[in-house]
Design an enzyme around this catalytic site. Structure first.
Site, short mmCIF file in Angstrom:
data_model
loop_
_atom_site.label_atom_id
_atom_site.label_comp_id
_atom_site.label_asym_id
_atom_site.label_seq_id
_atom_site.Cartn_x
_atom_site.Cartn_y
_atom_site.Cartn_z
N HIS A 20 23.54 -7.11 3.04
CA HIS A 20 24.92 -6.76 3.42
C HIS A 20 24.92 -5.96 4.73
CE1 HIS A 20 25.78 -6.67 -1.18
NE2 HIS A 20 26.39 -7.75 -0.70
N LYS A 44 35.64 -6.05 -14.14
CA LYS A 44 34.18 -6.01 -14.03
C LYS A 44 33.68 -4.62 -14.37
CE LYS A 44 32.16 -9.30 -10.76
NZ LYS A 44 31.54 -9.40 -9.43
N ARG A 93 23.59 -17.19 2.17
CA ARG A 93 22.14 -17.11 1.98
C ARG A 93 21.54 -18.49 1.77
NH1 ARG A 93 22.87 -12.87 -2.79
NH2 ARG A 93 24.37 -14.51 -3.15
N SER A 131 22.78 -8.01 -4.98
CA SER A 131 22.93 -6.75 -5.73
C SER A 131 22.36 -6.90 -7.13
CB SER A 131 24.42 -6.36 -5.82
OG SER A 131 24.96 -6.20 -4.53
O1 PNS Z 1 30.46 -9.54 -3.28
P1 PNS Z 1 31.18 -10.62 -4.02
O2 PNS Z 1 31.35 -10.23 -5.48
O3 PNS Z 1 30.54 -11.97 -3.85
O4 PNS Z 1 32.66 -10.71 -3.36
C1 PNS Z 1 33.62 -11.62 -3.85
C2 PNS Z 1 35.00 -11.33 -3.23
C3 PNS Z 1 35.39 -9.86 -3.40
C4 PNS Z 1 34.98 -11.66 -1.77
C5 PNS Z 1 36.03 -12.26 -3.95
O5 PNS Z 1 35.87 -12.16 -5.34
C6 PNS Z 1 37.47 -11.94 -3.59
O6 PNS Z 1 37.91 -12.16 -2.47
N1 PNS Z 1 38.21 -11.38 -4.57
C7 PNS Z 1 39.59 -10.98 -4.40
C8 PNS Z 1 40.54 -11.94 -5.11
C9 PNS Z 1 40.89 -13.10 -4.21
O7 PNS Z 1 41.34 -12.94 -3.09
N2 PNS Z 1 40.71 -14.34 -4.73
C10 PNS Z 1 41.05 -15.53 -3.97
C11 PNS Z 1 39.85 -16.15 -3.28
S1 PNS Z 1 38.93 -17.10 -4.44
#
Ligand code: PNS
Length: 162
Positions: A20, A44, A93, A131
Site C-alpha cells: 500500500h 466487517k 498485484r 493485509s
Molecule cells: O482494501 P480493500 O478492502 O480491497 O478495498 C475495497 C474498497 C474499499 C475499495 C471497496 O470495497 C469500496 O470501494 N467500498 C465502498 C463501497 C462501494 O463504493 N462499492 C461500489 C464499488 S463495488
C-alpha cells in the site's frame, strides 16, 4: 478555477502494508494530492479501529506532504465527489486481483461517469502481499518487519499478545 488533480486511494488498510505504501508514494509523485480513504465498514470485524488505522497511515506517510488520510462510509464515488476528486487509485498485484478490480471500476463507472479508476502495477517484490497475509503470519508470532512499515510492527504484535 482549481485544476489540481486529486486522487482517492480507497481501501481497508487493516493494516497498511509496504505494498500500500508503495502505491501511496508513487501516487503522490503522479498527482497533486492523494487522499488515502479508509473505509469504515460496520459489517466487517477489523483488527484495528478506523481511527487507529488513520493514525498508523498518517505516521507512515508523514514525509509525503501531498498525502492526506481520511475515512469514509458508503460509496467511494460519493466520497470522491464530495472531495472534488475525479480519480480513484488502486494497486494491481496478480491476475486474480484484476477480475475483482475491473468489476469494481466498471461498477463505479455506472455510478459516476466522470470518475476514472487508475491502476498502478504493484511493485513486484510485493505482488504476494496483502493485509490478510500479514495477519496470518503475525497471529503465530512470525516475522512481519519486511511486510509492513516499521512504525506499525509493534501495534500488530501487541494486538495478538493482548
Ligand atoms: O482494501 P480493500 O478492502 O480491497 O478495498 C475495497 C474498497 C474499499 C475499495 C471497496 O470495497 C469500496 O470501494 N467500498 C465502498 C463501497 C462501494 O463504493 N462499492 C461500489 C464499488 S463495488
Amino acid at each position: 478555477m482549481n485544476n489540481s488533480t486529486i486522487a482517492i486511494y480507497p481501501g481497508s488498510f487493516d493494516p497498511i502494508t509496504l505494498g500500500h505504501l508503495d502505491i501511496i508514494t508513487r501516487g503522490s509523485n503522479m498527482f497533486d494530492s492523494v487522499i488515502v480513504a479508509v473505509l469504515s465498514n460496520p459489517s466487517k470485524q477489523p483488527l484495528f479501529t478506523v481511527e487507529k488505522r488513520i493514525e498508523q497511515i498518517k505516521q507512515c506517510t508523514i514525509n509525503l506532504s501531498n498525502v492526506e488520510v481520511d475515512s469514509f462510509a458508503g460509496l467511494t464515488v460519493e466520497y470522491a465527489k464530495m472531495r472534488g476528486a475525479k480519480i480513484l487509485l488502486r494497486g494491481l498485484r496478480v491476475l486474480s486481483d484484476f477480475e475483482k478490480e475491473l468489476q469494481m471500476a466498471h461498477t463505479n463507472k455506472t455510478l459516476s461517469e466522470d470518475i476514472e479508476t487508475i491502476f498502478l502495477a504493484t511493485a513486484k517484490e510485493y505482488s504476494f502481499l496483502s493485509s490478510s497475509v500479514v495477519k496470518e503470519i503475525a497471529q503465530f508470532g512470525g516475522e512481519i518487519s519486511h511486510l509492513v512499515p516499521t512504525d506499525i510492527v509493534d501495534d500488530i504484535y501487541s494486538y495478538y499478545n493482548k
